[in-house]
Design a protein around this motif. Structure first.
Motif, PDB file in Angstrom:
ATOM      1  N   ALA A  62      51.884  31.412  32.971  1.00 37.80           N
ATOM      2  CA  ALA A  62      51.439  32.811  32.848  1.00 37.80           C
ATOM      3  C   ALA A  62      51.510  33.507  34.201  1.00 37.80           C
ATOM      4  CB  ALA A  62      50.018  32.855  32.292  1.00 37.80           C
ATOM      5  N   ILE A  63      51.090  32.808  35.249  1.00 39.40           N
ATOM      6  CA  ILE A  63      51.122  33.391  36.592  1.00 39.40           C
ATOM      7  C   ILE A  63      52.563  33.596  37.047  1.00 39.40           C
ATOM      8  CG2 ILE A  63      50.611  32.923  39.021  1.00 39.40           C
ATOM      9  CD1 ILE A  63      48.019  31.570  38.050  1.00 39.40           C
ATOM     10  N   ASN A  64      53.432  32.629  36.780  1.00 44.73           N
ATOM     11  CA  ASN A  64      54.846  32.775  37.153  1.00 44.73           C
ATOM     12  C   ASN A  64      55.474  33.993  36.486  1.00 44.73           C
ATOM     13  OD1 ASN A  64      54.714  30.481  38.727  1.00 44.73           O
ATOM     14  ND2 ASN A  64      55.560  29.126  37.168  1.00 44.73           N
ATOM     15  N   ASN A  65      55.109  34.246  35.240  1.00 47.85           N
ATOM     16  CA  ASN A  65      55.630  35.418  34.524  1.00 47.85           C
ATOM     17  C   ASN A  65      55.126  36.711  35.158  1.00 47.85           C
ATOM     18  OD1 ASN A  65      57.062  33.866  32.663  1.00 47.85           O
ATOM     19  ND2 ASN A  65      55.376  33.792  31.196  1.00 47.85           N
ATOM     20  N   ILE A  66      53.879  36.705  35.618  1.00 50.25           N
ATOM     21  CA  ILE A  66      53.321  37.886  36.275  1.00 50.25           C
ATOM     22  C   ILE A  66      54.069  38.160  37.580  1.00 50.25           C
ATOM     23  CG2 ILE A  66      51.277  38.823  37.428  1.00 50.25           C
ATOM     24  CD1 ILE A  66      49.581  37.216  35.415  1.00 50.25           C
ATOM     25  N   VAL A  67      54.313  37.103  38.365  1.00 44.11           N
ATOM     26  CA  VAL A  67      55.038  37.255  39.630  1.00 44.11           C
ATOM     27  C   VAL A  67      56.447  37.772  39.369  1.00 44.11           C
ATOM     28  CG1 VAL A  67      55.983  36.033  41.623  1.00 44.11           C
ATOM     29  CG2 VAL A  67      53.685  35.488  40.800  1.00 44.11           C
ATOM     30  N   GLU A  68      57.085  37.244  38.339  1.00 39.61           N
ATOM     31  CA  GLU A  68      58.438  37.688  38.007  1.00 39.61           C
ATOM     32  C   GLU A  68      58.447  39.158  37.584  1.00 39.61           C
ATOM     33  OE1 GLU A  68      62.155  36.484  35.019  1.00 39.61           O
ATOM     34  OE2 GLU A  68      60.384  35.209  35.168  1.00 39.61           O
ATOM     35  N   THR A  69      57.407  39.570  36.882  1.00 38.38           N
ATOM     36  CA  THR A  69      57.336  40.955  36.409  1.00 38.38           C
ATOM     37  C   THR A  69      57.160  41.945  37.554  1.00 38.38           C
ATOM     38  OG1 THR A  69      56.397  40.290  34.277  1.00 38.38           O
ATOM     39  CG2 THR A  69      56.033  42.572  34.960  1.00 38.38           C
ATOM     40  N   TYR A  70      56.257  41.640  38.478  1.00 35.92           N
ATOM     41  CA  TYR A  70      55.909  42.597  39.531  1.00 35.92           C
ATOM     42  C   TYR A  70      56.575  42.316  40.877  1.00 35.92           C
ATOM     43  CZ  TYR A  70      52.326  44.299  36.329  1.00 35.92           C
ATOM     44  OH  TYR A  70      51.674  44.839  35.243  1.00 35.92           O
ATOM     45  N   GLY A  71      57.142  41.136  41.046  1.00 35.49           N
ATOM     46  CA  GLY A  71      57.812  40.808  42.292  1.00 35.49           C
ATOM     47  C   GLY A  71      56.920  40.022  43.242  1.00 35.49           C
ATOM     48  N   GLU A  72      57.548  39.146  44.045  1.00 35.20           N
ATOM     49  CA  GLU A  72      56.797  38.261  44.932  1.00 35.20           C
ATOM     50  C   GLU A  72      56.097  39.001  46.060  1.00 35.20           C
ATOM     51  OE1 GLU A  72      59.224  35.113  46.352  1.00 35.20           O
ATOM     52  OE2 GLU A  72      59.473  34.189  44.386  1.00 35.20           O
ATOM     53  N   LYS A  73      56.556  40.199  46.393  1.00 34.95           N
ATOM     54  CA  LYS A  73      55.880  40.960  47.447  1.00 34.95           C
ATOM     55  C   LYS A  73      54.614  41.629  46.925  1.00 34.95           C
ATOM     56  CE  LYS A  73      59.803  41.983  50.463  1.00 34.95           C
ATOM     57  NZ  LYS A  73      60.579  43.050  51.143  1.00 34.95           N
ATOM     58  N   ASN A  74      54.554  41.837  45.635  1.00 39.06           N
ATOM     59  CA  ASN A  74      53.428  42.557  45.036  1.00 39.06           C
ATOM     60  C   ASN A  74      52.372  41.631  44.432  1.00 39.06           C
ATOM     61  OD1 ASN A  74      54.597  45.154  45.562  1.00 39.06           O
ATOM     62  ND2 ASN A  74      55.987  44.798  43.850  1.00 39.06           N
ATOM     63  N   VAL A  75      52.776  40.440  44.038  1.00 37.37           N
ATOM     64  CA  VAL A  75      51.831  39.462  43.492  1.00 37.37           C
ATOM     65  C   VAL A  75      52.074  38.135  44.200  1.00 37.37           C
ATOM     66  CG1 VAL A  75      51.045  38.207  41.471  1.00 37.37           C
ATOM     67  CG2 VAL A  75      51.741  40.587  41.241  1.00 37.37           C
ATOM     68  N   ILE A  76      51.050  37.635  44.857  1.00 34.91           N
ATOM     69  CA  ILE A  76      51.166  36.394  45.626  1.00 34.91           C
ATOM     70  C   ILE A  76      50.217  35.365  45.022  1.00 34.91           C
ATOM     71  CG2 ILE A  76      50.789  35.336  47.883  1.00 34.91           C
ATOM     72  CD1 ILE A  76      51.577  38.153  49.022  1.00 34.91           C
ATOM     73  N   ALA A  77      50.796  34.279  44.512  1.00 36.66           N
ATOM     74  CA  ALA A  77      50.007  33.247  43.842  1.00 36.66           C
ATOM     75  C   ALA A  77      49.809  32.056  44.765  1.00 36.66           C
ATOM     76  CB  ALA A  77      50.708  32.807  42.560  1.00 36.66           C
ATOM     77  N   VAL A  78      48.609  31.472  44.696  1.00 39.57           N
ATOM     78  CA  VAL A  78      48.296  30.258  45.446  1.00 39.57           C
ATOM     79  C   VAL A  78      47.596  29.293  44.491  1.00 39.57           C
ATOM     80  CG1 VAL A  78      47.026  29.253  47.375  1.00 39.57           C
ATOM     81  CG2 VAL A  78      48.061  31.529  47.616  1.00 39.57           C
ATOM     82  N   GLY A  79      48.183  28.110  44.315  1.00 41.80           N
ATOM     83  CA  GLY A  79      47.587  27.098  43.451  1.00 41.80           C
ATOM     84  C   GLY A  79      46.648  26.208  44.246  1.00 41.80           C
ATOM     85  N   ILE A  80      45.355  26.330  43.975  1.00 43.92           N
ATOM     86  CA  ILE A  80      44.349  25.564  44.707  1.00 43.92           C
ATOM     87  C   ILE A  80      43.896  24.394  43.844  1.00 43.92           C
ATOM     88  CG2 ILE A  80      42.115  25.667  45.884  1.00 43.92           C
ATOM     89  CD1 ILE A  80      42.588  28.662  46.273  1.00 43.92           C
ATOM     90  N   HIS A  81      44.435  23.218  44.129  1.00 44.77           N
ATOM     91  CA  HIS A  81      44.089  22.014  43.369  1.00 44.77           C
ATOM     92  C   HIS A  81      42.696  21.566  43.807  1.00 44.77           C
ATOM     93  CE1 HIS A  81      48.055  21.034  41.476  1.00 44.77           C
ATOM     94  NE2 HIS A  81      48.419  21.961  42.356  1.00 44.77           N
ATOM     95  N   SER A  82      41.791  21.533  42.857  1.00 45.20           N
ATOM     96  CA  SER A  82      40.384  21.303  43.206  1.00 45.20           C
ATOM     97  C   SER A  82      39.576  21.014  41.952  1.00 45.20           C
ATOM     98  CB  SER A  82      39.828  22.540  43.919  1.00 45.20           C
ATOM     99  OG  SER A  82      40.026  23.695  43.112  1.00 45.20           O
ATOM    100  N   GLY A  83      38.317  20.664  42.164  1.00 45.15           N
ATOM    101  CA  GLY A  83      37.420  20.457  41.034  1.00 45.15           C
ATOM    102  C   GLY A  83      37.581  19.104  40.372  1.00 45.15           C
ATOM    103  N   PRO A  84      36.863  18.894  39.265  1.00 48.98           N
ATOM    104  CA  PRO A  84      36.829  17.588  38.597  1.00 48.98           C
ATOM    105  C   PRO A  84      38.152  17.176  37.974  1.00 48.98           C
ATOM    106  CG  PRO A  84      35.711  19.243  37.270  1.00 48.98           C
ATOM    107  CD  PRO A  84      35.976  19.876  38.585  1.00 48.98           C
ATOM    108  N   LEU A  85      39.046  18.140  37.742  1.00 48.09           N
ATOM    109  CA  LEU A  85      40.331  17.814  37.119  1.00 48.09           C
ATOM    110  C   LEU A  85      41.461  17.663  38.130  1.00 48.09           C
ATOM    111  CD1 LEU A  85      40.193  20.038  33.904  1.00 48.09           C
ATOM    112  CD2 LEU A  85      39.661  17.605  34.172  1.00 48.09           C
ATOM    113  N   ALA A  86      41.128  17.662  39.401  1.00 52.64           N
ATOM    114  CA  ALA A  86      42.126  17.399  40.435  1.00 52.64           C
ATOM    115  C   ALA A  86      42.384  15.903  40.517  1.00 52.64           C
ATOM    116  CB  ALA A  86      41.647  17.923  41.783  1.00 52.64           C
TER     117      ALA A  86
END
Length: 271
Positions: A62-86
């Motif tokens: 879902a996040i990749n689709n958002i970045v593709e829609t608006y462009g990498e300069k406008n939407v910057i995603a960071v995957g923070i691996h954390s919590g009990p499911l890491a």
């Protein structure tokens, strides 16, 4: 006779000009201030994810689709691996700092994973199918500053010098400047929606570390002025320097005011 009159007239004009030029001019009348042009506000998505989370690949899509829609300069995603499911094994992408962030936003962590912050705010609904609509609202806002990053990397020492510039475009912005390092193209295990483990899963925009402290450092950016900060960071051997990027953002108690991203090996012409 005509020439004499012309010369007299020219002399008089020069005298008048000199008299006017010597008059005191109010400082406020000397220059006309031009307000900096408006700049759009990019959106930082902090995706709290985990390698043991079966729904997280759907959130990532879902996040990749958002970045593709608006462009990498406008939407910057960071995957923070954390919590009990890491994952806790040798191929774990979790970090102590990532866990600290996870625990800090404890009201969100109770929702299960995946969940995300958007410019340090929460979406009305943590269903990843609604995230695109929420980003559409945020991306229409204007920013109070612009950000740029310049990276200089020495392959022999693996030393990275990061130069961050913030230019004020509207009023005075006070908050924290945060500088992160992220990495793309990491092949590591991931539990999939069907419950099976994919050991060849490619993880992108993975949070790796900070360059200026867990919560960044105080910064003030005035309208029409540039604030500059520089940091040195040595990349660990296990990181692929060609896949590393720097994410810089300014945030306050309410939200992220501006964010930008620059790859270590980005072409200068693309600046």
């Amino acid at each position: 006779m005509k020439l004499k009159n012309i010369l007299l007239g020219a002399a008089s004009a020069i005298a008048i000009f000199a008299t006017v030029a010597c008059q005191e001019v109010d400082p406020n009348d000397r220059l006309i201030y031009v307000k900096p042009a408006e700049v759009g506000r990019a959106v930082l998505i902090e995706d709290y994810t985990g390698q043991e989370c079966i729904n997280c690949p759907n959130g990532t899509n879902a996040i990749n689709n958002i970045v593709e829609t608006y462009g990498e300069k406008n939407v910057i995603a960071v995957g923070i691996h954390s919590g009990p499911l890491a994952s806790k094994g040798k191929t774990s992408l979790a970090t102590e700092i990532g866990d600290e962030y996870y625990k800090h936003w404890d009201s969100q962590s109770k929702l299960g994973q995946p969940w995300a912050l958007f410019n340090r705010a929460t979406a009305p609904n943590q269903d990843y199918n609604t995230w695109a609509k929420y980003v559409g609202v945020l991306i229409s806002k204007k920013a109070t500053l612009s950000l740029s990053v310049n990276n200089v990397y020495d392959a022999a020492s693996r030393k990275l010098t990061i130069d961050v510039k913030a230019f004020g475009t509207d009023g005075t912005t006070t908050g924290k400047l945060q500088v992160w390092l992220i990495e793309d193209g990491i092949v590591a295990k991931q539990k999939m929606p069907n419950g099976k483990i994919n050991r060849e899963y490619v993880h992108n925009h993975v949070f790796r570390d900070v360059a200026n402290g867990t919560w960044g450092e105080d910064v003030t950016v005035n309208e029409g002025e540039t604030t500059e900060k520089q940091y040195d960071y040595t990349l660990p051997e296990k990181w692929n320097a060609e896949k590393v990027s720097v994410v810089a953002f300014v945030y306050d108690n309410n939200e992220v005011q501006q964010v930008t991203k620059k790859a270590v090996f980005a072409e200068t012409a693309a600046e």
